[in-house]
Design an enzyme around this catalytic site. Structure first.
Site, PDB file in Angstrom:
ATOM      1  N   SER A  10      39.788  40.564  38.534  1.00  0.00           N
ATOM      2  CA  SER A  10      40.773  40.787  39.667  1.00  0.00           C
ATOM      3  C   SER A  10      41.988  41.723  39.059  1.00  0.00           C
ATOM      4  O   SER A  10      42.629  42.317  39.724  1.00  0.00           O
ATOM      5  CB  SER A  10      41.693  39.762  39.800  1.00  0.00           C
ATOM      6  N   HIS A  56      35.010  43.679  43.454  1.00  0.00           N
ATOM      7  CA  HIS A  56      35.869  42.627  43.636  1.00  0.00           C
ATOM      8  C   HIS A  56      35.820  41.891  44.789  1.00  0.00           C
ATOM      9  O   HIS A  56      36.264  42.357  45.720  1.00  0.00           O
ATOM     10  CB  HIS A  56      37.466  43.148  43.241  1.00  0.00           C
ATOM     11  N   ASN A  89      45.795  43.253  45.574  1.00  0.00           N
ATOM     12  CA  ASN A  89      46.837  42.652  44.873  1.00  0.00           C
ATOM     13  C   ASN A  89      47.947  43.470  44.448  1.00  0.00           C
ATOM     14  O   ASN A  89      48.888  42.846  43.825  1.00  0.00           O
ATOM     15  CB  ASN A  89      46.215  42.121  43.576  1.00  0.00           C
TER      16      ASN A  89
HETATM   17  N1  LIG Z   1      39.281  32.578  41.598  1.00  0.00           N
HETATM   18  C1  LIG Z   1      39.377  33.573  42.398  1.00  0.00           C
HETATM   19  O1  LIG Z   1      40.335  33.588  43.487  1.00  0.00           O
HETATM   20  C2  LIG Z   1      39.027  34.931  41.968  1.00  0.00           C
HETATM   21  C3  LIG Z   1      39.062  36.061  43.048  1.00  0.00           C
HETATM   22  C4  LIG Z   1      38.512  37.216  42.716  1.00  0.00           C
HETATM   23  C5  LIG Z   1      38.217  37.648  41.346  1.00  0.00           C
HETATM   24  N2  LIG Z   1      38.069  36.456  40.443  1.00  0.00           N
HETATM   25  C6  LIG Z   1      37.642  36.867  39.106  1.00  0.00           C
HETATM   26  O2  LIG Z   1      36.450  36.276  38.894  1.00  0.00           O
HETATM   27  C7  LIG Z   1      36.166  35.930  37.721  1.00  0.00           C
HETATM   28  C8  LIG Z   1      35.911  34.517  37.680  1.00  0.00           C
HETATM   29  O3  LIG Z   1      36.662  33.713  38.121  1.00  0.00           O
HETATM   30  P1  LIG Z   1      36.410  32.192  38.484  1.00  0.00           P
HETATM   31  O4  LIG Z   1      37.560  31.753  39.311  1.00  0.00           O
HETATM   32  O5  LIG Z   1      34.987  31.951  39.210  1.00  0.00           O
HETATM   33  O6  LIG Z   1      36.478  31.425  37.205  1.00  0.00           O
HETATM   34  P2  LIG Z   1      35.815  29.861  36.877  1.00  0.00           P
HETATM   35  O7  LIG Z   1      36.436  29.663  35.764  1.00  0.00           O
HETATM   36  O8  LIG Z   1      35.435  29.125  38.062  1.00  0.00           O
HETATM   37  O9  LIG Z   1      34.135  30.258  36.455  1.00  0.00           O
HETATM   38  C9  LIG Z   1      33.979  31.060  35.039  1.00  0.00           C
HETATM   39  C10 LIG Z   1      32.804  30.804  34.453  1.00  0.00           C
HETATM   40  O10 LIG Z   1      32.336  31.507  33.547  1.00  0.00           O
HETATM   41  C11 LIG Z   1      31.699  31.010  32.531  1.00  0.00           C
HETATM   42  N3  LIG Z   1      31.723  31.520  31.247  1.00  0.00           N
HETATM   43  C12 LIG Z   1      32.873  31.834  30.588  1.00  0.00           C
HETATM   44  N4  LIG Z   1      32.582  32.612  29.672  1.00  0.00           N
HETATM   45  C13 LIG Z   1      31.248  32.882  29.569  1.00  0.00           C
HETATM   46  C14 LIG Z   1      30.251  33.876  28.872  1.00  0.00           C
HETATM   47  N5  LIG Z   1      30.698  34.735  27.681  1.00  0.00           N
HETATM   48  N6  LIG Z   1      29.037  34.070  29.451  1.00  0.00           N
HETATM   49  C15 LIG Z   1      28.761  33.216  30.457  1.00  0.00           C
HETATM   50  N7  LIG Z   1      29.523  32.525  31.145  1.00  0.00           N
HETATM   51  C16 LIG Z   1      30.854  32.363  30.804  1.00  0.00           C
HETATM   52  C17 LIG Z   1      32.358  29.683  32.466  1.00  0.00           C
HETATM   53  O11 LIG Z   1      31.697  28.472  31.961  1.00  0.00           O
HETATM   54  C18 LIG Z   1      32.717  29.401  34.125  1.00  0.00           C
HETATM   55  O12 LIG Z   1      31.531  28.763  34.442  1.00  0.00           O
HETATM   56  C19 LIG Z   1      37.321  36.296  36.838  1.00  0.00           C
HETATM   57  O13 LIG Z   1      37.331  37.652  36.367  1.00  0.00           O
HETATM   58  C20 LIG Z   1      38.536  36.226  37.906  1.00  0.00           C
HETATM   59  O14 LIG Z   1      39.636  37.137  37.476  1.00  0.00           O
HETATM   60  C21 LIG Z   1      38.618  35.400  40.666  1.00  0.00           C
END
Ligand SMILES: NC(=O)c1ccc[n+]([C@@H]2O[C@H](COP(=O)([O-])OP(=O)(O)OC[C@H]3O[C@@H](n4cnc5c(N)ncnc54)[C@H](O)[C@@H]3O)[C@@H](O)[C@H]2O)c1
Length: 413
Positions: A131, A152, A202
């Site tokens: 993000s 994204h 954003n």
């Molecule tokens: N949550 C939101 O609203 C949102 C929206 C758009 C983008 N994003 C982006 O998406 C990405 C993930 O966000 P999320 O909310 O799904 O996070 P989350 O914490 O729900 O999930 C992240 C996952 O990644 C895994 N992980 C961590 N390090 C790892 C590695 N080295 N190799 C493999 N797996 C690994 C964790 O175990 C976890 O299951 C981030 O970059 C975030 O900025 C989030």
């Protein structure tokens, strides 16, 4: 029963294998979308068992969708059957597209992209769902950076139509074009943008929150009145109630990240009002209080707007008109994205409608209000509040009203 991808290797299923790295909230949602669109999907996660748990959760989600009649039972079973897991990045099959959705940490992501680049084909698209991180920085030093882009998705991916397709400094046009085609085939609406702080949504949305917080802090009206004024303009939720839903800490973190990445541009400076909420632990609905207080049934208490004040303020001087002041800043931000050549006017408007649920695109809205009116409003605000926050974008200083009204704005070059 094992879900390992190795059991599926040996075939080249159309329309191509997709891997999702990170099986959290976003990764699982993206995996669901890709599987429903007909791809074989492999999930991988650093935490033991997490990918398999995600697959099981997704299969029950698909089953529930079928029970409710939203999708056919056959489709649910087929999509569930297309989901698999891999132990780690080394055992991933060769893919058409890999989407990374792990923690928001540049070093972690760079390690993942280096590992993927070493094992995947040179024409496999490697995408990050980041993000806030720079796609250019993620791709730095990695072989064939032309295949690295941002994809994204918005939360939750199965429901949100928008996908920002982000080009870093070295992303290839082919990769961007292919990714746009692919996400369109998934039933999503792609918009193209450059890798800049906050991408489109954003960044352009910052003043929606910031102006409301400032107006409350200045004592122009209470939160409920400002929220009601913005709802009256067609926004589904007012800015203050929306930050309580998002979480004040999450919203502040996004704003602070944009501010820091823009050399502390006054346009994005976080407000003391929101910093204070976060410092007090008033994070919004999740803590039972934020801008508003919430009762046991999660209803905001003391949230009745002063309807007479809404009447009085809207249409009055811009400083105290929640709608005009917010819209002037949104139009200014949206035009600035176009003038810097980061996205087209059409894509900015689409992004704000689909990614932020705005009732209309800000540039379309600005055309209707008149860019000359917006410029005059910003100049008035800039005089009252010096420091650069309200400086009109160059786009408003050029003779744009005619251009904007007839042909739409075009980025330079
Ligand atoms: N949550 C939101 O609203 C949102 C929206 C758009 C983008 N994003 C982006 O998406 C990405 C993930 O966000 P999320 O909310 O799904 O996070 P989350 O914490 O729900 O999930 C992240 C996952 O990644 C895994 N992980 C961590 N390090 C790892 C590695 N080295 N190799 C493999 N797996 C690994 C964790 O175990 C976890 O299951 C981030 O970059 C975030 O900025 C989030």
């Amino acid at each position: 029963m094992s879900d390992h991808a190795s059991e599926q290797s040996g075939t080249t299923p159309a329309p191509g294998m997709v891997a999702v790295v990170g099986a959290g909230a976003m990764g699982s949602g993206i995996a669901q979308v890709a599987a429903q669109a007909g791809h074989e999907v492999v999930l991988v996660d650093a935490r033991d068992g997490a990918a398999q748990e995600a697959v099981e959760r997704l299969r029950s989600t698909l089953g529930r969708l079928a029970d409710k009649g939203r999708i056919g039972a056959d489709e649910a079973a087929a999509a569930g059957g297309r989901l698999g897991v891999a132990e780690d990045l080394r055992t991933l099959p060769s893919c058409r597209l890999v989407i990374e959705a792990v923690v928001e940490d540049l070093e972690v992501k760079r390690e993942i992209f280096a590992a993927l680049a070493a094992r995947q084909d040179a024409d496999t698209i490697l995408a990050s769902n980041t993000s806030s991180l720079s796609i250019t920085a993620i791709a730095e030093g990695i072989a064939h950076p032309d295949r690295i882009i941002g994809l994204h998705f918005f939360n939750p991916p199965p429901l949100m139509r928008l996908v920002e397709v982000v080009r870093g400094a070295r992303s290839g046009t082919d990769s961007v074009d292919d990714a746009c085609e692919l996400v369109r085939a998934w039933g999503k609406t792609p918009v193209r943008c450059a890798s800049t702080p906050g991408f489109i949504v954003n960044r352009v949305a910052r003043p929606f929150y910031g102006e409301a917080q400032r107006m409350v802090a200045e004592g122009i009206a209470d939160a409920a009145t400002i929220d009601a004024a913005l709802r009256g303009a067609g926004f589904r939720m007012g800015p203050l109630e929306l930050t309580d839903l998002i979480g004040q800490d999450v919203n502040l973190a996004v704003g602070t990240s944009v501010w820091e990445q823009t050399d502390h541009d006054a346009r994005y400076e976080p407000t003391a009002y929101q910093q204070d909420l976060v410092a007090r632990g008033a994070l919004g609905r999740k803590t039972g209080h934020g801008v508003y207080r919430y009762d046991e049934s999660d209803q905001a208490v003391d949230a009745s707007p002063d309807e007479a004040a809404v009447e009085r303020l809207v249409g009055g001087p811009v400083r105290t008109d929640p709608v005009a002041r917010t819209l002037a800043m949104l139009v200014n931000e949206a035009l600035a994205v176009v003038v810097r050549g980061e996205a087209t006017a059409e894509d900015v408007d689409t992004a704000m409608r689909l990614g932020a649920n705005y009732p209309r695109g800000p540039i379309e809205w600005g055309r209707e209000i008149g860019f000359d009116v917006i410029k005059a409003q910003l100049e008035e605000l800039a005089e009252i509040y010096p420091g650069g926050r309200y400086r009109p974008s160059k786009a408003l200083s050029q003779d744009l009203p005619g251009v904007g009204a007839s042909t739409g704005l075009r980025p330079p070059g």
